[in-house]
Design a protein around this motif. Sequence first.
Motif, PDB file in Angstrom:
ATOM      1  N   ILE A   7       0.827  -1.209   0.000  1.00 25.73           N
ATOM      2  CA  ILE A   7       0.000   0.000   0.000  1.00 25.73           C
ATOM      3  C   ILE A   7       0.861   1.259   0.000  1.00 25.73           C
ATOM      4  CG2 ILE A   7      -1.632   1.351   1.386  1.00 25.73           C
ATOM      5  CD1 ILE A   7      -2.939  -1.274   2.211  1.00 25.73           C
ATOM      6  N   ALA A   8       1.974   1.217   0.749  1.00 26.62           N
ATOM      7  CA  ALA A   8       2.884   2.360   0.789  1.00 26.62           C
ATOM      8  C   ALA A   8       3.472   2.634  -0.597  1.00 26.62           C
ATOM      9  CB  ALA A   8       4.001   2.113   1.805  1.00 26.62           C
ATOM     10  N   LEU A   9       3.827   1.563  -1.311  1.00 22.36           N
ATOM     11  CA  LEU A   9       4.350   1.732  -2.673  1.00 22.36           C
ATOM     12  C   LEU A   9       3.272   2.241  -3.617  1.00 22.36           C
ATOM     13  CD1 LEU A   9       6.539  -1.505  -2.987  1.00 22.36           C
ATOM     14  CD2 LEU A   9       7.350   0.861  -2.853  1.00 22.36           C
ATOM     15  N   LEU A  10       2.064   1.716  -3.472  1.00 23.54           N
ATOM     16  CA  LEU A  10       0.956   2.188  -4.309  1.00 23.54           C
ATOM     17  C   LEU A  10       0.678   3.672  -4.092  1.00 23.54           C
ATOM     18  CD1 LEU A  10      -1.740  -0.655  -4.306  1.00 23.54           C
ATOM     19  CD2 LEU A  10      -0.577   0.330  -6.280  1.00 23.54           C
ATOM     20  N   ASP A  11       0.760   4.096  -2.850  1.00 22.30           N
ATOM     21  CA  ASP A  11       0.530   5.516  -2.541  1.00 22.30           C
ATOM     22  C   ASP A  11       1.538   6.418  -3.250  1.00 22.30           C
ATOM     23  OD1 ASP A  11      -1.619   4.943  -0.964  1.00 22.30           O
ATOM     24  OD2 ASP A  11      -0.511   4.972   0.927  1.00 22.30           O
ATOM     25  N   GLN A  12       2.724   5.877  -3.520  1.00 23.61           N
ATOM     26  CA  GLN A  12       3.752   6.672  -4.174  1.00 23.61           C
ATOM     27  C   GLN A  12       3.577   6.712  -5.691  1.00 23.61           C
ATOM     28  OE1 GLN A  12       7.850   5.827  -2.737  1.00 23.61           O
ATOM     29  NE2 GLN A  12       6.896   4.651  -1.100  1.00 23.61           N
ATOM     30  N   VAL A  13       3.221   5.578  -6.289  1.00 25.83           N
ATOM     31  CA  VAL A  13       3.161   5.516  -7.753  1.00 25.83           C
ATOM     32  C   VAL A  13       1.739   5.575  -8.303  1.00 25.83           C
ATOM     33  CG1 VAL A  13       5.308   4.214  -7.860  1.00 25.83           C
ATOM     34  CG2 VAL A  13       3.142   2.980  -7.778  1.00 25.83           C
ATOM     35  N   PHE A  14       0.760   5.263  -7.449  1.00 28.82           N
ATOM     36  CA  PHE A  14      -0.625   5.213  -7.934  1.00 28.82           C
ATOM     37  C   PHE A  14      -1.562   5.586  -6.776  1.00 28.82           C
ATOM     38  CE2 PHE A  14      -3.224   2.505 -11.135  1.00 28.82           C
ATOM     39  CZ  PHE A  14      -4.156   3.520 -11.240  1.00 28.82           C
ATOM     40  N   PRO A  15      -1.513   6.830  -6.302  1.00 26.33           N
ATOM     41  CA  PRO A  15      -2.273   7.234  -5.112  1.00 26.33           C
ATOM     42  C   PRO A  15      -3.791   7.122  -5.263  1.00 26.33           C
ATOM     43  CG  PRO A  15      -1.336   9.137  -6.216  1.00 26.33           C
ATOM     44  CD  PRO A  15      -0.710   7.943  -6.851  1.00 26.33           C
ATOM     45  N   GLU A  16      -4.292   7.104  -6.477  1.00 26.54           N
ATOM     46  CA  GLU A  16      -5.737   7.022  -6.685  1.00 26.54           C
ATOM     47  C   GLU A  16      -6.262   5.604  -6.673  1.00 26.54           C
ATOM     48  OE1 GLU A  16      -3.625   8.100  -8.955  1.00 26.54           O
ATOM     49  OE2 GLU A  16      -3.808  10.284  -9.128  1.00 26.54           O
ATOM     50  N   TYR A  17      -5.367   4.637  -6.588  1.00 29.39           N
ATOM     51  CA  TYR A  17      -5.761   3.241  -6.775  1.00 29.39           C
ATOM     52  C   TYR A  17      -6.773   2.775  -5.734  1.00 29.39           C
ATOM     53  CZ  TYR A  17      -5.421  -1.643  -8.107  1.00 29.39           C
ATOM     54  OH  TYR A  17      -5.715  -2.901  -8.554  1.00 29.39           O
ATOM     55  N   GLU A  18      -6.589   3.155  -4.487  1.00 29.86           N
ATOM     56  CA  GLU A  18      -7.491   2.701  -3.432  1.00 29.86           C
ATOM     57  C   GLU A  18      -8.908   3.233  -3.606  1.00 29.86           C
ATOM     58  OE1 GLU A  18      -5.937   1.837   0.734  1.00 29.86           O
ATOM     59  OE2 GLU A  18      -4.594   3.435   0.097  1.00 29.86           O
ATOM     60  N   GLU A  19      -9.078   4.276  -4.395  1.00 35.56           N
ATOM     61  CA  GLU A  19     -10.414   4.812  -4.655  1.00 35.56           C
ATOM     62  C   GLU A  19     -11.142   3.990  -5.718  1.00 35.56           C
ATOM     63  OE1 GLU A  19     -10.005   8.891  -5.722  1.00 35.56           O
ATOM     64  OE2 GLU A  19      -8.952   9.445  -3.875  1.00 35.56           O
ATOM     65  N   ILE A  20     -10.379   3.205  -6.480  1.00 38.01           N
ATOM     66  CA  ILE A  20     -10.974   2.397  -7.544  1.00 38.01           C
ATOM     67  C   ILE A  20     -11.494   1.072  -6.997  1.00 38.01           C
ATOM     68  CG2 ILE A  20     -10.530   1.271  -9.765  1.00 38.01           C
ATOM     69  CD1 ILE A  20      -8.300   3.298 -10.235  1.00 38.01           C
TER      70      ILE A  20
END
Length: 218
Positions: free
Chosen positions: A153-166
Amino acid sequence: MFYLGIDIGKRHHEAGLINEKGDPVGKTVRFANSKSGSEKLLEYINKHNVSLDNCSCGMEATGHYWLSVFYFLHNLGFKITAFNPMQSDALRHFYIRKTKTDVKDAYLIAQVIRIDSPDETPFVEDDLLQLRQLERLRYALVDQTSDIKWKIIALLDQVFPEYEEIFSDVFGVSSTEILLKYPLPEDLLTIDTDQLAALVFLMEQKCLKCKSTYCWNR
């Protein structure tokens, strides 16, 4: 009265015997963590006329290496105490030393049994012991899984911060499949919307057909 201290090791153990005054009785014995090693320990015990009525045994509960010796002595009928060395005041002082030898450790453990007179460690059936070990393993795996998820999740927040909204569940079957195929935002932009929807639908159908209780995505 005799006190038998056993310093536990991975492949070999060291046993030392002292009398009620705290004086060493003979030399220590080094024996392998095996059946023949246990027989060597028994020879050492018999050599010094140690019996069930005049001896208390102590050992460190180091990893799982102590179990075979514990069961061996227990089956013979000896009173045994297995303890965490850091729980003993005497051993706590000892473990801050700069040097450590198996011979001295064996005598020290015997001294702790002589001075502290700790309670006997109750015998644990094999089935219960295995269940405890499995329970510890499960908790360890759950902790590792949680740690890995937080890192992802920490890596996703850096490269794809909108992902958790999808996706409501980042680690769900559809989300996992998409991340495997399209790990970056620009990767998702290269595919058609209908193609993406079809992929999500296919993954959801696979998940519905999965009957496994232990499915990663349940």
